[in-house]
Every structure is written in C-alpha cells, then in structure tokens.
Scaffold this motif. Structure first.
Motif, short mmCIF file in Angstrom:
data_model
loop_
_atom_site.label_atom_id
_atom_site.label_comp_id
_atom_site.label_asym_id
_atom_site.label_seq_id
_atom_site.Cartn_x
_atom_site.Cartn_y
_atom_site.Cartn_z
N VAL A 80 -14.85 -38.18 -45.27
CA VAL A 80 -14.57 -36.76 -45.45
C VAL A 80 -14.50 -36.44 -46.94
O VAL A 80 -13.88 -37.18 -47.71
CB VAL A 80 -13.24 -36.36 -44.77
CG1 VAL A 80 -12.94 -34.89 -44.98
CG2 VAL A 80 -13.28 -36.69 -43.29
N SER A 81 -15.12 -35.33 -47.32
CA SER A 81 -15.08 -34.87 -48.70
C SER A 81 -14.93 -33.36 -48.70
O SER A 81 -15.72 -32.66 -48.07
CB SER A 81 -16.37 -35.27 -49.42
OG SER A 81 -16.41 -34.74 -50.72
N THR A 82 -13.91 -32.86 -49.37
CA THR A 82 -13.73 -31.42 -49.51
C THR A 82 -13.18 -31.12 -50.89
O THR A 82 -12.23 -31.75 -51.33
CB THR A 82 -12.83 -30.83 -48.39
OG1 THR A 82 -12.65 -29.44 -48.61
CG2 THR A 82 -11.50 -31.53 -48.32
N LEU B 48 -20.07 -41.05 -39.58
CA LEU B 48 -20.13 -39.60 -39.68
C LEU B 48 -19.63 -39.20 -41.06
O LEU B 48 -18.57 -39.67 -41.49
CB LEU B 48 -19.28 -38.96 -38.59
CG LEU B 48 -19.27 -37.45 -38.49
CD1 LEU B 48 -20.65 -36.92 -38.15
CD2 LEU B 48 -18.28 -37.02 -37.43
N GLU B 49 -20.37 -38.35 -41.76
CA GLU B 49 -19.96 -37.86 -43.07
C GLU B 49 -19.75 -36.36 -42.98
O GLU B 49 -20.64 -35.62 -42.56
CB GLU B 49 -21.02 -38.19 -44.12
CG GLU B 49 -21.17 -39.68 -44.36
CD GLU B 49 -22.14 -39.99 -45.48
OE1 GLU B 49 -22.20 -39.21 -46.45
OE2 GLU B 49 -22.83 -41.01 -45.36
N LEU B 50 -18.57 -35.90 -43.36
CA LEU B 50 -18.23 -34.48 -43.36
C LEU B 50 -17.98 -34.03 -44.78
O LEU B 50 -17.23 -34.67 -45.52
CB LEU B 50 -16.96 -34.25 -42.52
CG LEU B 50 -16.96 -34.82 -41.11
CD1 LEU B 50 -15.59 -34.68 -40.49
CD2 LEU B 50 -18.01 -34.13 -40.28
N GLU B 51 -18.61 -32.92 -45.17
CA GLU B 51 -18.44 -32.40 -46.52
C GLU B 51 -18.26 -30.90 -46.48
O GLU B 51 -18.88 -30.20 -45.68
CB GLU B 51 -19.66 -32.72 -47.39
CG GLU B 51 -19.86 -34.18 -47.65
CD GLU B 51 -21.02 -34.45 -48.59
OE1 GLU B 51 -21.63 -33.48 -49.09
OE2 GLU B 51 -21.31 -35.63 -48.84
N SER B 52 -17.40 -30.40 -47.35
CA SER B 52 -17.19 -28.96 -47.50
C SER B 52 -16.81 -28.67 -48.94
O SER B 52 -16.07 -29.44 -49.55
CB SER B 52 -16.06 -28.50 -46.56
OG SER B 52 -15.75 -27.15 -46.82
N PHE B 53 -17.30 -27.57 -49.47
CA PHE B 53 -16.92 -27.21 -50.83
C PHE B 53 -15.67 -26.34 -50.80
O PHE B 53 -14.70 -26.62 -51.47
CB PHE B 53 -18.04 -26.47 -51.56
CG PHE B 53 -17.66 -26.14 -52.97
CD1 PHE B 53 -17.71 -27.11 -53.95
CD2 PHE B 53 -17.22 -24.88 -53.31
CE1 PHE B 53 -17.33 -26.83 -55.26
CE2 PHE B 53 -16.84 -24.57 -54.60
CZ PHE B 53 -16.90 -25.55 -55.59
N GLY B 54 -15.67 -25.26 -50.02
CA GLY B 54 -14.53 -24.35 -50.04
C GLY B 54 -13.92 -24.08 -48.69
O GLY B 54 -13.04 -23.25 -48.57
#
Length: 74
Positions: free
Chosen positions: A3-5, A37-43
């Motif tokens: 996870v990356s946010t 599974l890779e989850l990414e979000s900027f905002g």
C-alpha cells in the motif's frame, strides 16, 4: 499486499499486521499471500473490507455522524 498513499489514510475492516512500514508505504500479508496486490493513491483514502462489510460499516458511520451532530447541538 503493498500500500502506498501520499496524502490519504489507510483502513481495513479486519486486523492487519503492517510490515516494511515507511512514511507513505507499507505492506502486509493476508492468508497464504499467494497473490500480490499493489494499492496506490495520491490524495484519496484506501480501505479494504471483506465482501458485504463495507456497506455495514458505512451504515454504522452514518449513524455515528448523526449522533455526533446531535451532541454538538447540545
């Protein structure tokens, strides 16, 4: 699961044990970990739940918000 946010929150409807945690990235394993599974979000926020769980939690949050609004009026 990775996870990356940058400017969002992460939540799960079940307990997870985070590993490899940095300021904006972390990972964890669910079950055997046989898939990646890779989850990414900027905002935006990232939330993972079991099927059907999200709607139950959303209903509970709506009631909680209404209760908090009534407390502010007092």
């Amino acid at each position: 699961m990775s996870v990356s946010t940058f400017n969002g929150d992460f939540s799960a409807c079940f307990p997870v044990q985070l590993t490899g945690r940095t300021k904006h990235r972390f990972s964890f394993t669910i079950g055997s970990g046989s898939a990646r599974l890779e989850l990414e979000s900027f905002g935006g926020d990232i939330r993972i739940c079991r099927p059907g769980q999200l709607s139950k939690d959303s209903d509970r949050d709506k009631h909680k918000d209404k209760d908090e609004d009534h407390e502010e009026d007092r």
